[in-house]
Design an enzyme around this catalytic site. Sequence first.
Site, PDB file in Angstrom:
ATOM      1  NE  ARG A  39       3.772  -8.621  10.344  1.00 56.44           N
ATOM      2  CZ  ARG A  39       3.513  -7.476   9.737  1.00 56.44           C
ATOM      3  NH1 ARG A  39       4.449  -6.576   9.614  1.00 56.44           N
ATOM      4  NH2 ARG A  39       2.324  -7.211   9.277  1.00 56.44           N
ATOM      5  CD  GLU A  82      -2.629   1.359   2.526  1.00 52.97           C
ATOM      6  OE1 GLU A  82      -2.236   0.744   3.533  1.00 52.97           O
ATOM      7  OE2 GLU A  82      -3.596   2.136   2.524  1.00 52.97           O
ATOM      8  CE  LYS A  95       2.934  -0.068   5.399  1.00 45.65           C
ATOM      9  NZ  LYS A  95       2.234   0.015   4.105  1.00 45.65           N
TER      10      LYS A  95
END
Length: 774
Positions: free
Chosen positions: A264, A38, A274
Amino acid sequence: MNNTTPTPEKKDFIREIVAEDNRTGRYGGRVVTRFPPEPNGFLHIGHAKSISLNFGVAEENGGVCHLRFDDTNPETEDMSYVESIQRDIRWLGFDWGEHLYFASDYFEQFYAFAVRLIEAGRAYVDSLSEEEIRVYRGTVTEPGRNSPYRERSVEENLELFRRMRAGEFPDGAHVLRAKIDMASPNMKMRDPLLYRIRHASHYRRGDEWCIYPMYDFAHPLEDAIENVTHSLCTLEFENNRAVYDWLLDSLFDEPRPHQYEFARLALDYTVMSKRKLLQLVNEGYVSGWDDPRMFTISGLRRRGVTPEAIRTFVERVGVAKVNSRVETVLLEHTIRDDLNYRARRVMAVLDPLKVVISNYPAGAEEWLDADYWPRDIPREGTRKVPFGRTIYIEREDFAEEPPRGFKRLSPGQEVRLRHSYVIKCEEVIRDELGRVLELRCTYDPTTLGARPRGRKVKGAIHWVSAEHALPAEVRLYDRLFARANPDDTSEGKTFKDYLNPNSLITLDRAFVEPSIAADPTDTRYQFERQGYFIQDAVDSRPEALVFNRIIGLRDTWTKRAEPAPQAGASRPVDPAGMVVEGTRSEARDRARAENPPLQAAYERYRTEFGLEEQDADLLSGDLTTAAFFDAALAAHNNPKSLANWINNVLQGEIKDATIASLPFGGAEFGKLVALVDAKTISHNQGKQVLAEMLANGGDPETIVAAKGMKQISDADALAPIIDQIMADNAGKVSAYRNGKIGLLGFFMGQVMRQTGGKANPQLVKTLLEEKLSA
RNA sequence: UGGGGGAUCGUAUAAUUGGCAGUACGGGUGACUCUGGAUCACUUAGUCGGGGUUCGAAUCCCUGUCCCCCAGCCA
């Protein structure tokens, strides 16, 4: 070492799945993956793992990997992020070719799919408020309730949805939802939202749209539109897979994309989200997204880390489903390993101490040849290094009172100046506070390129010529956080409370040898005995050099001098177990309580057959199992043996299926066990027959006869086979005789394999032990 | 508490799918050295606990424990 057997490449579970799909031709050999960021933040090293996986899997299988911007939320996304992300991926060395896509290009298609869903009665417009939707959703322990708008007609839904798009409603007035199941134990399946109204400008579509698709709707469709085969995402999306499958099964036929989840990357001493990275930037804890202390791609790039090192690192970490935190030392190792071969060696003094060579003529200078590479690096190249009467050495390379094992300079002692002469410290000059100001040394002119005669000089230190050296600022970076896991806020603190105050140390009186002035400004160096450095791409100028330390050298000396506390943490201790009702055993108990025949069966199994509690419990948990057991018993009257086979072997083989759905009955199963008990076939063969029965049904005796199965219990038949195996594996035989008795399993395995599982294992074992110890 | 995942040396990750518990980093010891780097050798250390099946279990069965994810109109 003549034989380079092509060792079957070790595959992680994802690559295993892809290979299996290729084997079975599920997608006709096509492999299409995608990396779907994104555009609302910078890429970090965690993304590098995903990028490497997606591009790697595609490339290894002759497929392609799409770069797709998942830009379905107009409020946070921005073109500058699109650019930085592309730049970072390219820099890492991956190429999406022509496959650059934007979810925002699919908005019209998404809308059409939504209409189809509505028409199929699988989606509806809900007009509950945000708060009401939350309440209606229920909790993890209570089911949700249907919205009063759930049963609107198709026509009404269509009309409302059209008007949503037309901009007739304010934000939040309506949403489009999938009609799945408000009582689902999976929260994600409780009628997930598909579209929301948002009167906001999209960075690519402007004001064209005022309804925007949600992730759960858009993502599977994006994958399907692009013909993605393997959609790889992280673990937190496991629950979303149910929605993914529901949606695609509603709209597409197989072969359609399938989603697989992996863990992850988490790294010690840093944060990866983020949101938190953005916070560090916005609140000024770092200088920007590209601050060299940040594990963003741009931060690592500015720091001087190469893309190859990052790729090696993420490959070494591997891919699995366990949540894990990787130690920083692994990253540091791959960075050093990479730089060792590519960084030329030069000399720089970070904390200078003046040294005057008193027997070297004043005003004289020499330009000495110095190799850029140590002897173990197979690269060529030298430069000239100026030497003169006054030089600087590293302050910590001198000790007035040297500790044991000190190999550098101290009063009256000699040391090698790297690429130059051996000097001896004659005098220490101090200021009025007693601080060492400078050293007076003498040099031995016979030691240039030659060993001093009659004595041994232990150490070599780096230096620069005071007259020729270039002044520079040097920035030393350390971990940004003082705690391995800054996300662990169990003490009521936030991650920012764990920032390391010494993560940046600036040295502004450093000197670098003059040769570097001629190099490209992005040259990576090893400052000998210090670490790897590169000019800061943002702040360094020819007349005001600034160097970033990429990573220090391994330092086994200071480690020895002050032994660090052992890194290993103590293992967590299990607290005393609390008694909780296990659900499956509870279900069996309940079944017996409600069902007298089951209870009776249990009693009978215990008393009449003398079965263990656990076996009796398992067999009397439901009617089908009990009936199966009883039928088997009629065919083979050995309760204990039957119980073992049903509970341990059968249950393991049938996986998710149930006993009721078996293609054979208890009687056949009983006969099978009878064959094993009679030693007609071995245990292993019994399992083979069972597999056959599971696949095609049938009668065990017929199968055994058809395959000519018979247990080999004849020592004379087995002996030659064993002898042959021992002859073929002489090395292992002697290893066994030298005490590696675990190899017995290896030999057993070989015999069983050779005989197709026919051999009587007890006998083989006895024989093997005899022969091996002979 | 419902559902979904997961647990192998300190860390990460393998184990021919029931047959030698391996590899890398880290730690330790030593060799070598005009970098206390690199390299090399040796070494350290593990199958979450308890039962069971089997000649043989990290792997199959039962049971317990611990960890992660899900109740955004974020992705």
